[in-house]
Design an enzyme around this catalytic site. Sequence first.
Site, mmCIF file in Angstrom:
data_model
loop_
_atom_site.group_PDB
_atom_site.id
_atom_site.type_symbol
_atom_site.label_atom_id
_atom_site.label_comp_id
_atom_site.label_asym_id
_atom_site.label_seq_id
_atom_site.Cartn_x
_atom_site.Cartn_y
_atom_site.Cartn_z
ATOM 1 N N PRO A 1 0.825 -1.218 0.000
ATOM 2 C CA PRO A 1 0.000 0.000 0.000
ATOM 3 C C PRO A 1 0.852 1.258 0.000
ATOM 4 C CG PRO A 1 -0.081 -1.098 2.149
ATOM 5 C CD PRO A 1 0.654 -2.004 1.226
ATOM 6 N N ARG B 1 -4.595 -8.314 -20.351
ATOM 7 C CA ARG B 1 -5.602 -7.992 -21.370
ATOM 8 C C ARG B 1 -5.056 -7.057 -22.441
ATOM 9 N NH1 ARG B 1 -8.956 -3.894 -20.518
ATOM 10 N NH2 ARG B 1 -10.877 -5.024 -20.960
HETATM 11 N N1 SAM Z 1 1.507 -2.952 7.495
HETATM 12 C C1 SAM Z 1 1.393 -2.593 6.108
HETATM 13 C C2 SAM Z 1 1.221 -1.077 5.980
HETATM 14 O O1 SAM Z 1 0.514 -0.517 6.795
HETATM 15 O O2 SAM Z 1 1.757 -0.508 5.029
HETATM 16 C C3 SAM Z 1 0.208 -3.291 5.468
HETATM 17 C C4 SAM Z 1 0.393 -4.761 5.330
HETATM 18 S S1 SAM Z 1 -0.955 -5.551 4.527
HETATM 19 C C5 SAM Z 1 -1.917 -6.041 5.885
HETATM 20 C C6 SAM Z 1 -0.282 -7.082 3.948
HETATM 21 C C7 SAM Z 1 0.156 -7.080 2.503
HETATM 22 O O3 SAM Z 1 -0.960 -6.817 1.663
HETATM 23 C C8 SAM Z 1 1.182 -6.044 2.111
HETATM 24 O O4 SAM Z 1 2.488 -6.465 2.436
HETATM 25 C C9 SAM Z 1 0.984 -5.947 0.612
HETATM 26 O O5 SAM Z 1 1.683 -6.959 -0.085
HETATM 27 C C10 SAM Z 1 -0.509 -6.185 0.462
HETATM 28 N N2 SAM Z 1 -1.279 -4.951 0.299
HETATM 29 C C11 SAM Z 1 -2.122 -4.399 1.191
HETATM 30 N N3 SAM Z 1 -2.718 -3.327 0.694
HETATM 31 C C12 SAM Z 1 -2.252 -3.161 -0.562
HETATM 32 C C13 SAM Z 1 -2.499 -2.211 -1.581
HETATM 33 N N4 SAM Z 1 -3.329 -1.200 -1.409
HETATM 34 N N5 SAM Z 1 -1.845 -2.360 -2.758
HETATM 35 C C14 SAM Z 1 -0.978 -3.376 -2.945
HETATM 36 N N6 SAM Z 1 -0.713 -4.309 -2.011
HETATM 37 C C15 SAM Z 1 -1.338 -4.205 -0.827
#
Ligand code: SAM
Length: 248
Positions: free
Chosen positions: A88, A152
């Site tokens: 994120p 796609r």
């Molecule tokens: N503790 C992290 C933070 O607050 O930045 C969030 C971890 S999230 C619970 C677990 C995983 O989900 C991340 O390591 C990432 O790979 C994925 N993830 C969560 N949100 C995402 C997003 N908006 N875009 C891409 N990957 C995401």
Amino acid sequence: MRFDIITLFPAFFDSPLRAGVLGRAVEKELFHIAIHNLRDWADPPHFAVDDTPYGGGGGMVMKPEPIRRALDAVRQGSRHSRVLLMTPQGRAFRQEDAVALAQEKGLTFLCGRYEGVDERVRAWVDDEFSIGDFVLSGGEFAALAMVDAVARLIPGVLGNELSAGEDSFGDGLLEYPHFTRPAEFAGMRVPEVLLSGNHGEIARWRRRERLRRTLERRPDLLDRARLTAEERSFVAALQRQGDEEEGS
Ligand code: SAM
């Protein structure tokens, strides 16, 4: 094109990669996709892939060693693959990124879980992407969305090559509205121009609807869209009209 996905949940991808456009493309071998279980690179006897964070606090952090080994192994099979970390905190994934990534020979998606990956992993990736300002429970959701958006655009994946070009964001605008039969339903009639058979007029109407829709829903996109002078003045006129209506 080759997609490699490194994940703790390989089964996540089973059904999506068998359905619809992606499923057909996989079957026709229009691209290759390999799902790798990160645990295969963890150390016996416990095969741990995560550990507690230094400094304390809740949650677990994905260990760097299995990730390093997984990336090395994937790179052996696909030397030119671009490594993308799902996070994120990454830059927002946009259609223009999908277009650029579709030109690559290979893409490797690294999916996080828990609190995410050990910070040192960032040194081994080429890019970090977020699919929106919200937090998912795993990078698999993001990787799947990105694979779909990129796949796609690969020639042959969509039945009708035209449809990707006209989609929303294809030229920086949202797409025009669609209608199908019947011509009238529940008191709502399809715009006459679409029934006219006049292709020039239909194309003009569609272009204007794209502009109108983008102005209404995503005006931020208009700053970056490539518009002719005539289109800019059409948008300006719509904007004045909207301002007047709001003021009255
Ligand atoms: N503790 C992290 C933070 O607050 O930045 C969030 C971890 S999230 C619970 C677990 C995983 O989900 C991340 O390591 C990432 O790979 C994925 N993830 C969560 N949100 C995402 C997003 N908006 N875009 C891409 N990957 C995401």
